[in-house]
Design an enzyme around this catalytic site. Structure first.
Site, PDB file in Angstrom:
ATOM      1  N   GLY A  46       2.340  -7.619   0.040  1.00  0.00           N
ATOM      2  CA  GLY A  46       1.716  -6.411   0.568  1.00  0.00           C
ATOM      3  C   GLY A  46       2.750  -5.317   0.714  1.00  0.00           C
ATOM      4  CD  GLN A  51       6.484  -1.992   3.727  1.00  0.00           C
ATOM      5  OE1 GLN A  51       5.341  -2.280   3.409  1.00  0.00           O
ATOM      6  NE2 GLN A  51       7.453  -2.897   3.794  1.00  0.00           N
ATOM      7  CB  CYS A  90       8.523  -6.955   6.626  1.00  0.00           C
ATOM      8  SG  CYS A  90       8.155  -5.211   6.360  1.00  0.00           S
ATOM      9  CG  LEU A  91       8.605  -6.410   0.340  1.00  0.00           C
ATOM     10  CD1 LEU A  91       7.937  -5.703  -0.829  1.00  0.00           C
ATOM     11  CD2 LEU A  91       9.498  -7.540  -0.164  1.00  0.00           C
ATOM     12  CG  HIS A 132       2.822  -7.326   7.783  1.00  0.00           C
ATOM     13  ND1 HIS A 132       3.855  -8.129   8.216  1.00  0.00           N
ATOM     14  CD2 HIS A 132       3.407  -6.321   7.081  1.00  0.00           C
ATOM     15  CE1 HIS A 132       5.013  -7.609   7.800  1.00  0.00           C
ATOM     16  NE2 HIS A 132       4.762  -6.517   7.103  1.00  0.00           N
ATOM     17  CD  GLU A 133       1.664  -4.774   4.089  1.00  0.00           C
ATOM     18  OE1 GLU A 133       2.285  -3.705   4.269  1.00  0.00           O
ATOM     19  OE2 GLU A 133       2.239  -5.846   3.828  1.00  0.00           O
ATOM     20  CG  HIS A 136       4.230  -1.549   7.487  1.00  0.00           C
ATOM     21  ND1 HIS A 136       5.547  -1.385   7.837  1.00  0.00           N
ATOM     22  CD2 HIS A 136       4.149  -2.758   6.878  1.00  0.00           C
ATOM     23  CE1 HIS A 136       6.240  -2.465   7.448  1.00  0.00           C
ATOM     24  NE2 HIS A 136       5.408  -3.317   6.879  1.00  0.00           N
TER      25      HIS A 136
HETATM   26 NI    NI Z   1       5.917  -5.170   6.073  1.00  0.00          NI
END
Ligand code: NI
Length: 156
Positions: A46, A51, A90-91, A132-133, A136
């Site tokens: 995701g 991000q 998480c990236l 999660h997304e 963000h």
């Molecule tokens: Ni993330």
């Protein structure tokens, strides 16, 4: 398409409340494609627009359920049901992964790249990824909520 730089924790954009998407044009389509490509290039499941340094309310997810890439523009979550604890990464967070408690099931209303409205009931990894997304988009990272944090294994 292009693989974009992933913004890392510490960047202010990750802590902003993202703006709603109002223009459903070619540029949006391109951004969504680039987000997907950047997510796959980094082995993520995701990615949210902040991000890539873009404070807009949109996310892409591939929950590995065979549906491929899913795009959610202006997603809104509701109908949180149950609880599930599982490990997240998480990236934007290179150093840690950790256990996070999420709702087991969730409903998302959203728009597609054309601006059409949809509603989807999600469970499993898709429900977790959506939570999660969408966090963000409100400047929240999983490390804020994690029950425990452990050093991330290096990607092979
Ligand atoms: Ni993330």
């Amino acid at each position: 398409m292009a693989v974009l730089n992933i913004v890392k924790v510490g960047a202010p954009v990750l802590r902003e409340i993202a703006e709603p998407v109002t223009r459903f044009d070619k540029k949006l389509e391109k951004t969504l494609k680039n987000m997907a490509e950047s997510m796959y290039a980094n082995n993520g499941c995701g990615l949210a627009a902040p991000q890539i340094g873009l404070s807009k309310r949109m996310v892409v997810i591939d929950a590995g359920d065979g549906a491929g890439i899913r795009e959610f523009v202006n997603p809104v979550l509701s109908d949180f049901k149950g609880e599930a604890v599982d490990v997240e990464g998480c990236l934007s967070v290179d150093e840690y992964e950790g256990e996070v408690k999420r709702a087991a099931e969730v409903t998302v209303t959203f728009q597609d790249r054309k601006g059409e409205k949809w509603r989807l009931d999600a469970k499993g990894l898709l429900a977790r990824a959506l939570q999660h997304e969408c966090d963000h988009l409100d400047g929240i990272l999983f490390i804020d909520k994690a029950l425990s944090l452990t050093p991330k294994r290096k990607a092979e």
